[in-house]
Design a protein around this motif. Structure first.
Motif, PDB file in Angstrom:
ATOM      1  N   ASP A   1      -0.408   1.993 -11.150  1.00  0.00           N
ATOM      2  CA  ASP A   1      -1.804   2.407 -11.011  1.00  0.00           C
ATOM      3  C   ASP A   1      -2.036   3.145  -9.692  1.00  0.00           C
ATOM      4  O   ASP A   1      -2.716   4.181  -9.660  1.00  0.00           O
ATOM      5  N   ARG A   2      -1.480   2.621  -8.598  1.00  0.00           N
ATOM      6  CA  ARG A   2      -1.629   3.295  -7.301  1.00  0.00           C
ATOM      7  C   ARG A   2      -1.006   4.685  -7.327  1.00  0.00           C
ATOM      8  O   ARG A   2      -1.512   5.619  -6.704  1.00  0.00           O
ATOM      9  N   MET A   3       0.100   4.819  -8.036  1.00  0.00           N
ATOM     10  CA  MET A   3       0.799   6.101  -8.098  1.00  0.00           C
ATOM     11  C   MET A   3       0.133   7.081  -9.059  1.00  0.00           C
ATOM     12  O   MET A   3       0.517   8.248  -9.132  1.00  0.00           O
ATOM     13  N   GLY A   4      -0.861   6.625  -9.839  1.00  0.00           N
ATOM     14  CA  GLY A   4      -1.497   7.478 -10.832  1.00  0.00           C
ATOM     15  C   GLY A   4      -0.656   7.659 -12.081  1.00  0.00           C
ATOM     16  O   GLY A   4      -0.855   8.616 -12.833  1.00  0.00           O
ATOM     17  N   MET A   5       0.274   6.733 -12.322  1.00  0.00           N
ATOM     18  CA  MET A   5       1.185   6.848 -13.449  1.00  0.00           C
ATOM     19  C   MET A   5       0.624   6.157 -14.695  1.00  0.00           C
ATOM     20  O   MET A   5       0.390   4.951 -14.687  1.00  0.00           O
ATOM     21  N   SER A   6       0.418   6.928 -15.734  1.00  0.00           N
ATOM     22  CA  SER A   6      -0.063   6.368 -16.999  1.00  0.00           C
ATOM     23  C   SER A   6       1.009   5.545 -17.689  1.00  0.00           C
ATOM     24  O   SER A   6       0.698   4.618 -18.433  1.00  0.00           O
TER      25      SER A   6
ATOM     26  N   THR B   1       0.855  -1.189   0.000  1.00  0.00           N
ATOM     27  CA  THR B   1       0.000   0.000   0.000  1.00  0.00           C
ATOM     28  C   THR B   1       0.889   1.236   0.000  1.00  0.00           C
ATOM     29  O   THR B   1       2.088   1.158   0.310  1.00  0.00           O
ATOM     30  N   SER B   2       0.303   2.370  -0.342  1.00  0.00           N
ATOM     31  CA  SER B   2       1.088   3.601  -0.470  1.00  0.00           C
ATOM     32  C   SER B   2       0.270   4.792  -0.001  1.00  0.00           C
ATOM     33  O   SER B   2      -0.968   4.773  -0.020  1.00  0.00           O
ATOM     34  N   GLN B   3       0.956   5.862   0.399  1.00  0.00           N
ATOM     35  CA  GLN B   3       0.277   7.116   0.706  1.00  0.00           C
ATOM     36  C   GLN B   3      -0.525   7.582  -0.504  1.00  0.00           C
ATOM     37  O   GLN B   3      -0.117   7.406  -1.648  1.00  0.00           O
ATOM     38  N   VAL B   4      -1.673   8.194  -0.238  1.00  0.00           N
ATOM     39  CA  VAL B   4      -2.436   8.791  -1.328  1.00  0.00           C
ATOM     40  C   VAL B   4      -1.713  10.044  -1.796  1.00  0.00           C
ATOM     41  O   VAL B   4      -0.921  10.651  -1.068  1.00  0.00           O
ATOM     42  N   SER B   5      -1.995  10.446  -3.014  1.00  0.00           N
ATOM     43  CA  SER B   5      -1.302  11.588  -3.584  1.00  0.00           C
ATOM     44  C   SER B   5      -1.746  12.885  -2.928  1.00  0.00           C
ATOM     45  O   SER B   5      -2.940  13.088  -2.664  1.00  0.00           O
ATOM     46  N   THR B   6      -0.792  13.764  -2.683  1.00  0.00           N
ATOM     47  CA  THR B   6      -1.095  15.074  -2.120  1.00  0.00           C
ATOM     48  C   THR B   6      -1.298  16.132  -3.202  1.00  0.00           C
ATOM     49  O   THR B   6      -1.511  17.305  -2.885  1.00  0.00           O
ATOM     50  N   PHE B   7      -1.234  15.720  -4.469  1.00  0.00           N
ATOM     51  CA  PHE B   7      -1.477  16.638  -5.581  1.00  0.00           C
ATOM     52  C   PHE B   7      -2.159  15.869  -6.696  1.00  0.00           C
ATOM     53  O   PHE B   7      -2.206  14.632  -6.685  1.00  0.00           O
TER      54      PHE B   7
ATOM     55  N   THR C   1       6.357   4.177  -1.337  1.00  0.00           N
ATOM     56  CA  THR C   1       6.469   4.670  -2.709  1.00  0.00           C
ATOM     57  C   THR C   1       5.614   5.922  -2.916  1.00  0.00           C
ATOM     58  O   THR C   1       5.998   6.834  -3.653  1.00  0.00           O
ATOM     59  N   GLY C   2       4.465   5.962  -2.258  1.00  0.00           N
ATOM     60  CA  GLY C   2       3.624   7.149  -2.356  1.00  0.00           C
ATOM     61  C   GLY C   2       4.299   8.385  -1.804  1.00  0.00           C
ATOM     62  O   GLY C   2       4.130   9.498  -2.334  1.00  0.00           O
ATOM     63  N   LEU C   3       5.068   8.222  -0.742  1.00  0.00           N
ATOM     64  CA  LEU C   3       5.831   9.347  -0.205  1.00  0.00           C
ATOM     65  C   LEU C   3       6.836   9.847  -1.233  1.00  0.00           C
ATOM     66  O   LEU C   3       7.035  11.067  -1.380  1.00  0.00           O
ATOM     67  N   MET C   4       7.451   8.918  -1.957  1.00  0.00           N
ATOM     68  CA  MET C   4       8.425   9.326  -2.974  1.00  0.00           C
ATOM     69  C   MET C   4       7.767  10.227  -4.033  1.00  0.00           C
ATOM     70  O   MET C   4       8.350  11.218  -4.464  1.00  0.00           O
ATOM     71  N   ARG C   5       6.560   9.870  -4.440  1.00  0.00           N
ATOM     72  CA  ARG C   5       5.814  10.725  -5.380  1.00  0.00           C
ATOM     73  C   ARG C   5       5.435  12.042  -4.731  1.00  0.00           C
ATOM     74  O   ARG C   5       5.571  13.112  -5.335  1.00  0.00           O
ATOM     75  N   ASN C   6       4.964  11.989  -3.493  1.00  0.00           N
ATOM     76  CA  ASN C   6       4.486  13.204  -2.823  1.00  0.00           C
ATOM     77  C   ASN C   6       5.596  14.208  -2.546  1.00  0.00           C
ATOM     78  O   ASN C   6       5.317  15.403  -2.358  1.00  0.00           O
TER      79      ASN C   6
END
Length: 302
Positions: A69-74, A20-26, A263-268
């Motif tokens: 998909d979780r990261m919102g990456m196309s 699981t990952s943090q949800v996106s902050t943007f 991984t979500g933190l890395m994106r955020n």
């Protein structure tokens, strides 16, 4: 000062990435690309190299796509992981199944046949990686010969290196006839500071030579486990140097680290480094589309 070079050789099993990952902050823009991740098969059909520096757990295709998909990456770029050496078969298998969504960076030796380079190009490979930090990779000895082989294909050369070594290598690297990408913001400790010779050399090559770098791997260069705030000035200074040649990458499945990271933190972190939506779109969408050759008129297959 800590030393962020690669760990000593070990066959101990690395930690597995979180499911699981943090949800996106943007708001992640359509067409966003994670330009740095790896796949590791669970099958013995793809054996690891004997000289590897670490042993990763399985990180197979399905888990990788679920992470995107979780990261919102196309879109995504797979980088050949060092533990497979020059055996690119698993990465190529995955690329072949997702020709619109994925691209790849391979590890090859300078004697590779032209026909194999062309086959890799058809499957979506757009660069080769040189690795001087982890066992199993191809190092600087092959640099000039490989660059001459890949330049006609329009490929780039990607370096996993500590840019504290860059000042001594610049005379050679300046002559390469292909684009250059540097992993993980130079993979040197941010504690050395923005005036450190390695960082200034990286800035010079990005600004004057047209190199690219990946805003990735914050946990590999930070001394702060509490969200890596010491990396923020580093990332912002690199972006300011050449906004048109910056990418973002997750570095999933985060091999050879302890503790495991989200991984979500890395994106955020992008929201901290680049608060402007247009800047994040440039890093996530426009820049990778240009270097990796993603078409602009299709909907990625996910």
């Amino acid at each position: 000062m800590s030393d962020h070079r690669a760990p000593a050789q070990s066959t101990a099993l690395c930690l597995a990435p979180f499911e699981t990952s943090q949800v996106s902050t943007f708001s992640v823009p359509p067409g966003a690309c994670d330009t740095h991740a790896h796949v590791v098969s669970a099958s013995s059909e793809f054996p690891f190299a004997a000289g590897r520096s670490y042993t990763p757990p399985p990180a197979p295709e399905a888990e990788y796509l679920a992470m995107l998909d979780r990261m919102g990456m196309s879109r995504g770029v797979l980088v050949q992981i060092s533990v497979y050496g020059t055996d690119n078969r698993y990465m190529l298998d995955v690329l072949e199944r997702h020709p619109e969504r994925l691209r790849g960076v391979a590890v090859v030796d300078a004697e590779i046949e032209d026909a194999e380079l062309l086959r890799m190009h058809r499957l979506g490979v757009r660069g080769v990686r040189l690795n001087v930090l982890f066992g199993g990779g191809v190092g600087f000895d092959s640099m000039e010969r490989l660059a001459a082989r890949i330049a006609p294909l329009g490929w780039h050369m990607q370096f996993l290196m500590d840019v504290r070594d860059l000042p001594d290598l610049m005379p050679r690297m300046k002559t390469l006839p292909c684009p250059v990408v540097i992993d993980h913001m130079g993979h040197m400790p941010v504690a050395d500071g923005l005036s450190a010779p390695g960082f200034k050399a990286l800035q010079q090559m990005i600004g004057d030579q047209g190199w690219w770098t990946k805003l990735s791997g914050a946990y590999r260069i930070s001394d702060r486990p509490d969200g890596y705030p010491d990396v923020t000035p580093w990332a912002r200074e690199l972006f300011k140097t050449a906004p048109e040649r910056m990418f973002w990458g997750s570095d999933w499945p985060h091999v050879a680290i302890d503790p495991m990271v989200d991984t979500g933190l890395m994106r955020n972190l992008l929201a901290e480094w680049l608060p402007d939506d247009a800047h994040r779109r440039r890093v996530l969408v426009d820049n990778p589309a240009r270097l990796y050759g993603f078409p602009s008129d299709i909907t990625p297959d996910h």
